[in-house]
Design a protein around this motif. Structure first.
Motif, PDB file in Angstrom:
ATOM      1  N   ALA A 154       0.846  -1.198   0.000  1.00 40.64           N
ATOM      2  CA  ALA A 154       0.000   0.000   0.000  1.00 40.64           C
ATOM      3  C   ALA A 154       0.878   1.245   0.000  1.00 40.64           C
ATOM      4  O   ALA A 154       0.540   2.271  -0.595  1.00 40.64           O
ATOM      5  CB  ALA A 154      -0.923  -0.026   1.215  1.00 40.64           C
TER       6      ALA A 154
ATOM      7  N   TRP B 245      -1.188   6.041   8.722  1.00 35.27           N
ATOM      8  CA  TRP B 245      -1.127   5.703   7.288  1.00 35.27           C
ATOM      9  C   TRP B 245      -1.573   6.874   6.428  1.00 35.27           C
ATOM     10  O   TRP B 245      -0.991   7.146   5.384  1.00 35.27           O
ATOM     11  CB  TRP B 245      -1.937   4.440   6.998  1.00 35.27           C
TER      12      TRP B 245
ATOM     13  N   THR C 243      -5.987   1.292  10.874  1.00 36.27           N
ATOM     14  CA  THR C 243      -5.503   0.030  11.421  1.00 36.27           C
ATOM     15  C   THR C 243      -4.892   0.170  12.820  1.00 36.27           C
ATOM     16  O   THR C 243      -5.112  -0.659  13.686  1.00 36.27           O
ATOM     17  CB  THR C 243      -4.421  -0.540  10.468  1.00 36.27           C
TER      18      THR C 243
HETATM   19  C1  LIG Z   1      -0.719  -1.825   6.652  1.00 36.92           C
HETATM   20  C2  LIG Z   1      -1.268  -0.603   6.045  1.00 36.92           C
HETATM   21  C3  LIG Z   1      -0.559   0.133   5.087  1.00 36.92           C
HETATM   22  C4  LIG Z   1       0.846  -0.227   4.652  1.00 36.92           C
HETATM   23  O1  LIG Z   1       0.833  -1.365   3.899  1.00 36.92           O
HETATM   24  P1  LIG Z   1       2.150  -1.948   3.213  1.00 36.92           P
HETATM   25  O2  LIG Z   1       1.579  -2.952   2.272  1.00 36.92           O
HETATM   26  O3  LIG Z   1       3.000  -2.522   4.291  1.00 36.92           O
HETATM   27  O4  LIG Z   1       2.837  -0.830   2.499  1.00 36.92           O
HETATM   28  C5  LIG Z   1      -1.172   1.231   4.531  1.00 36.92           C
HETATM   29  N1  LIG Z   1      -2.417   1.599   4.888  1.00 36.92           N
HETATM   30  C6  LIG Z   1      -3.127   0.916   5.807  1.00 36.92           C
HETATM   31  C7  LIG Z   1      -4.485   1.369   6.167  1.00 36.92           C
HETATM   32  C8  LIG Z   1      -2.573  -0.197   6.415  1.00 36.92           C
HETATM   33  O5  LIG Z   1      -3.278  -0.871   7.336  1.00 36.92           O
END
Ligand SMILES: *Cc1c(COP(=O)(O)O)cnc(C)c1O
Length: 360
Positions: free
Chosen positions: A76, A101, A151
Motif C-alpha cells: 500500500a 497511514w 488500522t
Molecule cells: C498496513 C497498512 C498500510 C501499509 O501497507 P504496506 O503494504 O505494508 O505498504 C497502509 N495503509 C493501511 C491502512 C494499512 O493498514
C-alpha cells in the motif's frame, strides 16, 4: 497440528480452508504437474488463475465495468507516491489525516505538489474521525484522500466525505472485502492484501478508467504508471503470481461464505462480542470514540503498562497471539479480520474475563 488465534494487524490469519487448498495444490496444481509458484506467468494455466481471481473480485466487490482492477506490488505504501504521480495534474490534493497511514500518504504527496491537510484527528491521538460533511475542499484539488479504516488506532469512517465533486481516493487496506462497498463513489480504492485478503506482496488497486492516462507527472517511472499495468492486465512484468493465486482462493471462500453482505453481518457480530465486553469491564477499556469504532481493529488498554504486559504475555501463552498494540500507541489491539472465527473472539473474551477476575 495446533494453530493459534492470531490477532495480528497484518500479515494476519487466512481461512484454514484456503491454506488447506493451497497445501493440497502445492505440488501439482490441477494436473499441471507444477506448483503455481513454478509456473510461467504467461502460461495458459496461470492466465486462467489471474483472470478468475479478477472476475471473482469484481463480482464480490461489485466493481462497475468502467473500473480496472490491478494487481500490483510495492505494498500500500507505494500507492502513497503512485497516486499523486498519476493524478496530480494541478499539483494540488486534499488529505484527511486520521492516523499514521493517512499521515504518511499526505507526507509523501508533498514531494509532488501541494498536499493540503484539510482535516485531522491528531489533536486527540486519532481516536475519532473528524466531521467530513462540509470540508474546505480546494477549488483545484485533483483528488481528496482518506484512509477509511485506521488500522493502528481502530477507527473507521461512518460516512464517506462530501468531496464537492472532487475525486475520492481511499486506502481500505485493513477493511478490504470486510463489507460491501460502493466502488462508484471512488476514483481509486485500494489496499495491500495482507490485512484481510491474502499473503503480503499484492496491492489491489481499483481505478476508474478515465483516471488512467499518459498524462502523469514528468519523470514518473514506467512501473509507477497505472496505464502500464492497466494496458497489460497486470501482466506488464512478472506479477506476484503465487500470492494472487492465494487471493483468488480467498475470493472463492468469501463467495462460499455468502459474499460481502454476509461477511459484514459476521464481522459486526464478532466485533460486538469484544466491544460489549470492553464496555462492561472495569479493567479493560476501548480507546476509541464509540461511534467511529472499527469492525476490524480493536485497540484497548488497562490502566497500567505493567498489567498490559502481563496480559499480553499470558494471552500469548494461552494461544491468543499478537495482541500487542502498535509500537507507537502501546496497550493492546485485537485485529479480527474476515478469517478470524467468531469462536476466536469468544474465547479471547472468556480469557480476558478470567484475567480480570484473577488480577482484580
Ligand atoms: C498496513 C497498512 C498500510 C501499509 O501497507 P504496506 O503494504 O505494508 O505498504 C497502509 N495503509 C493501511 C491502512 C494499512 O493498514
Amino acid at each position: 497440528m495446533s494453530r493459534v488465534y492470531n490477532f495480528s494487524a497484518g500479515p494476519s490469519m487466512l481461512p484454514l480452508e484456503v491454506l488447506e487448498t493451497a497445501q493440497k495444490e502445492m505440488l501439482d496444481y490441477h494436473g499441471s504437474g507444477q506448483s503455481v509458484m513454478e509456473m510461467s506467468h504467461r502460461s495458459k494455466v496461470y492466465d486462467e488463475i489471474i483472470k478468475t481471481a479478477e472476475a471473482d473480485f469484481r463480482e464480490l466487490a461489485g466493481v462497475p465495468d468502467d473500473y480496472k482492477v490491478l494487481f500490483l506490488q510495492g505494498g500500500a505504501s507505494t500507492q502513497f507516491a503512485m497516486i499523486p504521480m498519476n493524478l496530480m495534474k494541478n499539483k494540488v490534493a486534499d488529505y484527511i489525516v486520521t492516523g499514521q497511514w493517512a499521515k504518511k500518504a499526505w507526507q509523501e504527496a508533498q514531494k509532488f505538489g501541494t498536499a493540503n491537510k484539510i482535516a485531522s484527528s491528531e489533536d486527540k491521538t486519532f481516536t475519532y474521525i473528524p466531521d467530513v460533511s462540509d470540508l474546505p475542499i480546494s477549488e483545484n484539488a485533483d483528488y481528496v484522500y482518506i484512509c477509511q479504516n485506521n488500522t493502528i488506532y481502530g477507527t473507521r469512517y461512518k460516512e464517506l466525505p462530501d468531496t464537492k465533486g472532487k475525486i475520492l481516493v481511499s486506502d481500505v487496506s485493513s477493511m478490504f472485502l470486510s463489507e460491501p462497498m460502493d466502488v462508484s463513489r471512488y476514483g481509486i480504492v485500494y489496499g495491500g492484501v495482507q490485512k484481510n485478503v491474502g499473503p503480503a506482496g499484492v496491492t489491489i488497486v481499483v481505478i476508474r478508467e478515465d483516471l488512467i492516462s499518459d498524462e502523469v507527472l514528468p519523470g514518473t517511472p514506467t512501473m509507477l504508471r497505472y496505464k502500464t499495468h492497466a494496458d497489460s492486465d497486470s501482466l506488464y512484468n512478472t506479477p506476484p503470481a503465487y500470492n494472487i493465486y492465494v487471493c483468488g482462493l480467498v475470493f472463492k471462500w468469501l463467495k462460499k461464505m455468502g459474499g460481502l453482505t454476509e461477511m459484514k453481518k459476521i464481522n459486526e457480530e464478532k466485533a460486538k462480542i469484544l466491544y460489549d465486553f470492553l464496555d462492561a469491564s472495569s479493567m479493560f477499556k476501548g480507546t476509541v470514540v464509540p461511534e467511529y469504532r472499527s469492525l476490524m481493529n480493536v485497540p484497548f488498554v488497562t490502566d497500567s503498562d505493567e498489567l498490559n504486559k502481563k496480559f499480553i504475555d499470558e494471552a500469548s501463552k494461552a494461544g491468543f497471539v499478537n495482541l500487542k498494540g502498535h509500537r507507537t500507541v502501546g496497550g493492546m489491539r485485537a485485529s479480527i479480520y474476515n478469517a478470524m472465527p467468531a469462536e476466536g473472539v469468544k474465547k479471547l473474551v472468556e480469557f480476558m474475563d478470567k484475567f480480570e477476575k484473577e488480577n482484580a
